[in-house]
Design a protein around this motif. Structure first.
Motif, PDB file in Angstrom:
ATOM      1  N   ALA A   1      45.283 -18.377  -6.997  1.00 23.50           N
ATOM      2  CA  ALA A   1      45.767 -18.681  -7.862  1.00 23.50           C
ATOM      3  C   ALA A   1      47.008 -19.385  -7.776  1.00 23.50           C
ATOM      4  O   ALA A   1      48.026 -18.010  -7.857  1.00 23.50           O
ATOM      5  N   VAL A   2      48.021 -19.834  -8.357  1.00 25.46           N
ATOM      6  CA  VAL A   2      49.267 -20.237  -8.362  1.00 25.46           C
ATOM      7  C   VAL A   2      49.619 -20.547  -9.017  1.00 25.46           C
ATOM      8  O   VAL A   2      49.721 -21.569 -10.152  1.00 25.46           O
TER       9      VAL A   2
ATOM     10  N   GLU B   1      29.794 -14.679  -5.734  1.00 28.79           N
ATOM     11  CA  GLU B   1      29.543 -16.499  -5.918  1.00 28.79           C
ATOM     12  C   GLU B   1      28.924 -16.807  -7.364  1.00 28.79           C
ATOM     13  O   GLU B   1      28.884 -16.913  -8.621  1.00 28.79           O
ATOM     14  N   GLU B   2      28.786 -15.368  -7.852  1.00 23.73           N
ATOM     15  CA  GLU B   2      28.207 -14.826  -9.585  1.00 23.73           C
ATOM     16  C   GLU B   2      29.127 -14.556 -10.559  1.00 23.73           C
ATOM     17  O   GLU B   2      28.951 -15.093 -11.793  1.00 23.73           O
ATOM     18  N   ASP B   3      30.233 -14.363  -9.661  1.00 21.71           N
ATOM     19  CA  ASP B   3      31.145 -13.886 -10.558  1.00 21.71           C
ATOM     20  C   ASP B   3      32.293 -14.861 -10.760  1.00 21.71           C
ATOM     21  O   ASP B   3      33.450 -15.795 -11.510  1.00 21.71           O
ATOM     22  N   LEU B   4      32.274 -15.888  -9.789  1.00 23.98           N
ATOM     23  CA  LEU B   4      32.919 -16.894  -9.368  1.00 23.98           C
ATOM     24  C   LEU B   4      34.061 -18.066 -10.598  1.00 23.98           C
ATOM     25  O   LEU B   4      34.701 -17.818 -11.028  1.00 23.98           O
ATOM     26  N   ASP B   5      32.339 -18.564 -11.367  1.00 22.68           N
ATOM     27  CA  ASP B   5      33.232 -19.285 -12.709  1.00 22.68           C
ATOM     28  C   ASP B   5      34.209 -18.865 -13.570  1.00 22.68           C
ATOM     29  O   ASP B   5      34.763 -18.684 -14.652  1.00 22.68           O
ATOM     30  N   ARG B   6      32.872 -16.932 -13.908  1.00 22.90           N
ATOM     31  CA  ARG B   6      33.699 -16.132 -14.989  1.00 22.90           C
ATOM     32  C   ARG B   6      35.356 -15.978 -14.854  1.00 22.90           C
ATOM     33  O   ARG B   6      36.112 -15.596 -15.514  1.00 22.90           O
ATOM     34  N   LEU B   7      35.323 -15.442 -13.786  1.00 22.39           N
ATOM     35  CA  LEU B   7      36.694 -15.085 -13.659  1.00 22.39           C
ATOM     36  C   LEU B   7      37.857 -16.182 -13.886  1.00 22.39           C
ATOM     37  O   LEU B   7      39.112 -16.498 -13.543  1.00 22.39           O
ATOM     38  N   VAL B   8      37.347 -17.727 -12.871  1.00 21.71           N
ATOM     39  CA  VAL B   8      38.419 -18.915 -12.621  1.00 21.71           C
ATOM     40  C   VAL B   8      38.622 -19.418 -14.303  1.00 21.71           C
ATOM     41  O   VAL B   8      39.984 -19.575 -14.414  1.00 21.71           O
TER      42      VAL B   8
ATOM     43  N   ASP C   1      51.933 -24.831 -14.803  1.00 21.05           N
ATOM     44  CA  ASP C   1      50.793 -24.366 -14.895  1.00 21.05           C
ATOM     45  C   ASP C   1      50.575 -23.619 -13.694  1.00 21.05           C
ATOM     46  O   ASP C   1      50.395 -22.345 -14.174  1.00 21.05           O
ATOM     47  N   GLY C   2      50.828 -24.540 -13.088  1.00 21.08           N
ATOM     48  CA  GLY C   2      49.831 -23.918 -11.638  1.00 21.08           C
ATOM     49  C   GLY C   2      48.601 -24.274 -11.197  1.00 21.08           C
ATOM     50  O   GLY C   2      47.965 -25.063 -12.066  1.00 21.08           O
ATOM     51  N   LYS C   3      47.892 -24.117 -10.090  1.00 24.58           N
ATOM     52  CA  LYS C   3      46.716 -24.635  -9.834  1.00 24.58           C
ATOM     53  C   LYS C   3      45.593 -23.178  -9.395  1.00 24.58           C
ATOM     54  O   LYS C   3      45.822 -22.153  -8.927  1.00 24.58           O
ATOM     55  N   ILE C   4      44.787 -23.767  -8.944  1.00 20.16           N
ATOM     56  CA  ILE C   4      43.683 -23.105  -8.590  1.00 20.16           C
ATOM     57  C   ILE C   4      42.687 -23.257  -7.969  1.00 20.16           C
ATOM     58  O   ILE C   4      42.496 -24.502  -7.770  1.00 20.16           O
ATOM     59  N   PHE C   5      42.424 -22.824  -6.804  1.00 21.40           N
ATOM     60  CA  PHE C   5      41.938 -23.292  -5.583  1.00 21.40           C
ATOM     61  C   PHE C   5      40.817 -22.217  -5.055  1.00 21.40           C
ATOM     62  O   PHE C   5      40.527 -21.551  -5.017  1.00 21.40           O
ATOM     63  N   VAL C   6      39.654 -22.792  -4.807  1.00 25.16           N
ATOM     64  CA  VAL C   6      38.068 -21.841  -4.589  1.00 25.16           C
ATOM     65  C   VAL C   6      37.844 -22.940  -2.956  1.00 25.16           C
ATOM     66  O   VAL C   6      37.846 -23.748  -3.245  1.00 25.16           O
ATOM     67  N   SER C   7      36.910 -21.599  -1.769  1.00 24.34           N
ATOM     68  CA  SER C   7      36.989 -21.881  -1.135  1.00 24.34           C
ATOM     69  C   SER C   7      36.276 -21.165  -0.294  1.00 24.34           C
ATOM     70  O   SER C   7      35.656 -20.299  -1.255  1.00 24.34           O
ATOM     71  N   ASP C   8      35.210 -21.536   0.585  1.00 27.12           N
ATOM     72  CA  ASP C   8      34.109 -20.530   0.655  1.00 27.12           C
ATOM     73  C   ASP C   8      34.351 -19.421   2.100  1.00 27.12           C
ATOM     74  O   ASP C   8      35.965 -19.554   2.531  1.00 27.12           O
ATOM     75  N   VAL C   9      33.561 -18.052   1.964  1.00 17.71           N
ATOM     76  CA  VAL C   9      34.906 -16.968   2.828  1.00 17.71           C
ATOM     77  C   VAL C   9      33.320 -16.981   3.667  1.00 17.71           C
ATOM     78  O   VAL C   9      32.378 -16.583   3.189  1.00 17.71           O
ATOM     79  N   GLU C  10      33.190 -16.445   4.648  1.00 17.45           N
ATOM     80  CA  GLU C  10      32.362 -16.388   5.441  1.00 17.45           C
ATOM     81  C   GLU C  10      31.058 -15.418   5.956  1.00 17.45           C
ATOM     82  O   GLU C  10      30.507 -14.649   5.979  1.00 17.45           O
ATOM     83  N   GLU C  11      32.947 -14.546   6.187  1.00 18.84           N
ATOM     84  CA  GLU C  11      32.211 -12.800   5.982  1.00 18.84           C
ATOM     85  C   GLU C  11      33.466 -12.399   5.973  1.00 18.84           C
ATOM     86  O   GLU C  11      34.837 -12.484   6.429  1.00 18.84           O
TER      87      GLU C  11
END
Length: 112
Positions: A6-7, A67-74, A88-98
């Motif tokens: 998040a920026v 993943e289950e916390d993603l929407d709530r924290l965004v 106001d900024g931007k939010i970027f969401v991406s996958d984390v493999e490990e």
């Protein structure tokens, strides 16, 4: 697992940080950055001359979450950083493999 970047406006950081901690966020990385988007900078007057500052200081938050916390924290970030104005900024969401905790060697969700 997901990565949230998040920026946001610098002045909104404390509100966002407190709200994330209240929402159960266990950790974050924070840095000061400069950038521009649609806002394209701001004009300021200094000693009678106009100057355009095209790279605006912002705060960059980075969180790795399950993943289950993603929407709530965004939603927490959006609710606590929105002013309704350009910039106001931007939010970027991406996958984390490990994720690996160096100290213990834990992997995956246990390492978050």
């Amino acid at each position: 697992m997901k990565r949230i970047v998040a920026v946001i406006r610098e002045e909104m950081f404390e509100n966002v940080k407190e709200a994330l901690l209240d929402a159960g966020c266990e950790g974050m990385n924070v840095s000061t950055v400069k950038g521009m988007g649609k806002q394209l900078g701001i004009s300021q007057s200094y000693r009678g001359s106009k100057r355009c500052i095209d790279l605006i200081p912002k705060t960059r938050l980075e969180l790795i979450v399950n993943e289950e916390d993603l929407d709530r924290l965004v939603d927490v970030i959006v609710e606590n950083s929105r002013t309704g104005e350009v910039g106001d900024g931007k939010i970027f969401v991406s996958d984390v493999e490990e994720v690996i905790r160096i100290r213990t060697g834990e992997r995956g969700s246990d390492a978050i």
